[in-house]
Scaffold this motif. Structure first.
Motif, PDB file in Angstrom:
ATOM      1  N   GLY A 119     -19.608 -30.502 107.220  1.00  0.00           N
ATOM      2  CA  GLY A 119     -19.757 -30.956 105.814  1.00  0.00           C
ATOM      3  C   GLY A 119     -20.579 -29.945 104.969  1.00  0.00           C
ATOM      4  N   LYS A 120     -21.069 -28.737 105.879  1.00  0.00           N
ATOM      5  CA  LYS A 120     -21.921 -27.798 105.182  1.00  0.00           C
ATOM      6  C   LYS A 120     -20.939 -26.562 104.720  1.00  0.00           C
ATOM      7  CE  LYS A 120     -25.911 -30.003 105.707  1.00  0.00           C
ATOM      8  NZ  LYS A 120     -26.245 -30.757 104.538  1.00  0.00           N
ATOM      9  N   CYS A 121     -19.794 -26.346 105.010  1.00  0.00           N
ATOM     10  CA  CYS A 121     -18.773 -25.491 104.358  1.00  0.00           C
ATOM     11  C   CYS A 121     -17.382 -26.325 104.372  1.00  0.00           C
ATOM     12  CB  CYS A 121     -18.786 -24.295 104.935  1.00  0.00           C
ATOM     13  SG  CYS A 121     -17.438 -23.740 106.444  1.00  0.00           S
ATOM     14  N   ASP A 122     -16.461 -25.819 103.716  1.00  0.00           N
ATOM     15  CA  ASP A 122     -15.036 -26.741 103.907  1.00  0.00           C
ATOM     16  C   ASP A 122     -14.093 -25.869 104.560  1.00  0.00           C
ATOM     17  OD1 ASP A 122     -13.315 -28.255 103.226  1.00  0.00           O
ATOM     18  OD2 ASP A 122     -12.940 -27.640 101.236  1.00  0.00           O
TER      19      ASP A 122
ATOM     20  N   GLY B 119     -21.354 -29.883  97.732  1.00  0.00           N
ATOM     21  CA  GLY B 119     -20.891 -30.518  98.991  1.00  0.00           C
ATOM     22  C   GLY B 119     -20.022 -29.512  99.810  1.00  0.00           C
ATOM     23  N   LYS B 120     -19.364 -28.541  98.976  1.00  0.00           N
ATOM     24  CA  LYS B 120     -18.270 -27.732  99.999  1.00  0.00           C
ATOM     25  C   LYS B 120     -18.905 -26.558 100.434  1.00  0.00           C
ATOM     26  CE  LYS B 120     -14.985 -30.491  99.220  1.00  0.00           C
ATOM     27  NZ  LYS B 120     -14.484 -31.212 100.174  1.00  0.00           N
ATOM     28  N   CYS B 121     -20.326 -26.203 100.248  1.00  0.00           N
ATOM     29  CA  CYS B 121     -21.243 -25.256 101.143  1.00  0.00           C
ATOM     30  C   CYS B 121     -22.484 -25.702 100.978  1.00  0.00           C
ATOM     31  CB  CYS B 121     -20.686 -23.856 100.703  1.00  0.00           C
ATOM     32  SG  CYS B 121     -21.669 -23.110  99.391  1.00  0.00           S
ATOM     33  N   ASP B 122     -23.450 -25.032 101.571  1.00  0.00           N
ATOM     34  CA  ASP B 122     -24.877 -25.438 101.577  1.00  0.00           C
ATOM     35  C   ASP B 122     -25.558 -24.451 100.817  1.00  0.00           C
ATOM     36  OD1 ASP B 122     -26.869 -26.844 101.825  1.00  0.00           O
ATOM     37  OD2 ASP B 122     -27.042 -26.353 103.919  1.00  0.00           O
ATOM     38  N   PHE B 125     -24.491 -18.825 100.563  1.00  0.00           N
ATOM     39  CA  PHE B 125     -24.222 -18.089 101.907  1.00  0.00           C
ATOM     40  C   PHE B 125     -23.850 -16.573 101.076  1.00  0.00           C
ATOM     41  CE2 PHE B 125     -21.457 -21.961 103.471  1.00  0.00           C
ATOM     42  CZ  PHE B 125     -22.579 -22.455 104.104  1.00  0.00           C
ATOM     43  N   ARG B 320     -27.763 -21.819 112.544  1.00  0.00           N
ATOM     44  CA  ARG B 320     -28.149 -21.289 111.103  1.00  0.00           C
ATOM     45  C   ARG B 320     -29.754 -20.665 111.075  1.00  0.00           C
ATOM     46  NH1 ARG B 320     -26.494 -25.483 106.571  1.00  0.00           N
ATOM     47  NH2 ARG B 320     -26.810 -23.510 105.442  1.00  0.00           N
TER      48      ARG B 320
END
Lengths: 322, 322
Positions: A119-122, B119-122, B125, B320
């Motif tokens: 859920g932290k990247c796709d 919601g597709k990355c945090d 990056f 992380r």
């Protein structure tokens, strides 16, 4: 998992000069200047007709180096993986990268992997960086200097295939098509063109924003204009239909295997003929020319005899198309 | 938003040789081989005491180039941004990168930005790739050839600061501390060391997996051993306390400003003294040596007079942390 990933990379990128991923690669290039470029790839879905995120990550960076007039030689590849990504998916992507690198004649020599929580990247994001050697004569091709009225504009084939292939692969649209991405490494095609003429004045790959964006950026603020002929543009029937359905203009849709060139008039036919010898250049054609009027604007002569201005895309790009 | 981002990058990375992000940068390096390395940074949280994801992305890649024996010169930076990331956060990260690049004396010359849906990355990056020039004499430093018993092991200071600073910055732990990351570009420090001795046989930055991982990888499968002295290791009181609280061993915790070197015995003191002249080397010290017994193993002489083996980290790394 970490060991699996390591062995996967080592097995597939066995060309690597370094066994240890934590090291820098120590590599050689021909003397002279270096072309250096990077791109992150976040395409959704990661597999689409004609390619996948891995192939795209190699082609995209190879092409960015090649259109700058340089010969791509080495790539780095850095992966951000979502925890829970099926190993078979990762393996398929990595194999695809290795195959495309081989086809393009480049070596993936260094890399990195980070895993983030679900859920932290796709699924998977890939960043590739390329370095290549550039002959002094080609150092300004990326900038487009020396362009003058009468120079011809060349494109190596059909428009909009990549963007529409990715859109049609999105499950949420619930539409299927037979559109295939044009995703390809163009460095061999470009080498043929450069061998055919010393008067290639500009090259750019028509990715995000499509042909229209390349032309409007090229002409912006310059003391020349551009005119292209709609009748010379190749848009496949299935791409045209899908664009109409979704309300897109194929001129603005991303390609991943198309280069736009500006070539001196006297060399243009020779360059097109050289490009046609390449598998990715069979449909190469002159689509228009540099004009001495309407400075700073790109125009298109339409099929029905009118003229329309080609502007920058005003709205948002298609998201996650590359 | 796209325009904001472009202007932010252009303003802060104004050193760029190219105005247009879609181009390759065309750059020069000294003749000879090239060091080439890449890393993705996904640290959580993106701001932590002593740094942020931007500073880390510059330092990490600068250090990977520097420990290979090369001089880092150019960086690329590729951003994957989550839709909705506050612009001020992005600006803070970009300014931090620009400042750190200036401090390190490297230039960020090319880049890319992709935005993905919420919601597709945090948040953000960053992938940085570095190139540098390497003198022929230093080409094997990253590999560690020519190491022999009696060679000294040098570290430039305290252990575990980065990993524990990031952990303590995580809100979900609900613990606060005064631990500050050691995140720093070590290229100037390393240049001082290389100037002081022609017999630096190995360098590696002690990032993920900490000092223990560097030593156990270095010794693995070799016909020498390593012995370090716990009494020579510097672990700050707050780091030691936080490690105990969370059940970590500081030897295995990531650093982002620590280099491990193997240096010929006769040059070791000279190298340490040279390193102490640098702001990031004040606490440099010899922590142990290469031994002719217990091949392939790293040992530590403990404070209480015992010996303990330093193994590879068996479990998972802290997630992380970089």
């Amino acid at each position: 998992m970490h060991d699996l990933i390591s062995s996967l990379f080592i097995k597939n990128f066995s060309d690597s000069e370094i066994p240890d991923q934590t090291d820098s690669a120590i590599v050689s290039l021909d003397p002279g200047k270096i072309a250096f470029t990077t791109d992150s790839f976040v395409v959704d879905p990661i597999f689409f007709p004609g390619g996948d995120i891995g192939k795209l990550a190699v082609c995209g960076t190879v092409n960015d180096i090649a259109v700058s007039g340089a010969t791509p030689v080495y790539l780095s590849a850095s992966f951000i993986l979502e925890e829970g990504l099926p190993f078979l998916d990762l393996e398929r992507v990595v194999k695809s990268m290795a195959e495309e690198a081989k086809r393009a004649g480049v070596r993936i020599v260094t890399g990195d992997t980070k895993v983030v929580n679900r859920g932290k990247c796709d699924k998977i994001f890939i960043t590739t960086t390329g370095i290549g050697s550039i002959a002094e004569a080609n150092e300004n091709i990326g900038k487009g200097s020396g362009i003058k009225p009468g120079d011809k504009i060349i494109v190596n084939g059909s428009l909009g295939d990549h963007g529409m292939a990715v859109m049609s692969a999105r499950e949420d649209l619930g539409i299927s098509s037979n559109i295939v991405s044009d995703c390809a490494s163009l460095n061999h095609l470009i080498a043929r063109a450069l061998a055919a003429s010393d008067h290639i004045k500009f090259m750019r790959d028509a990715t995000r924003g499509g042909l229209a964006t390349v032309l409007s950026e090229l002409v912006s603020g310059k003391n020349f204009g551009i005119e292209i002929r709609e009748s010379e543009l190749l848009v496949r029937e299935n791409v045209r239909g899908f664009c109409e359905l979704l309300g897109f203009d194929p001129l603005y849709v991303a390609n991943e295997g198309k280069v736009v060139m500006v070539v001196a008039s006297e060399d243009a036919e020779r360059v097109v003929n050289a490009m046609k010898q390449d598998e990715f250049g069979i449909d190469s054609r002159i689509i228009g020319e540099i004009t001495s009027d309407h400075f700073g604007k790109a125009w298109m002569a339409t099929r029905i005899g009118g003229k329309r201005i080609i502007d920058m895309l005003a709205g948002e790009q298609l998201p996650r198309i590359c």
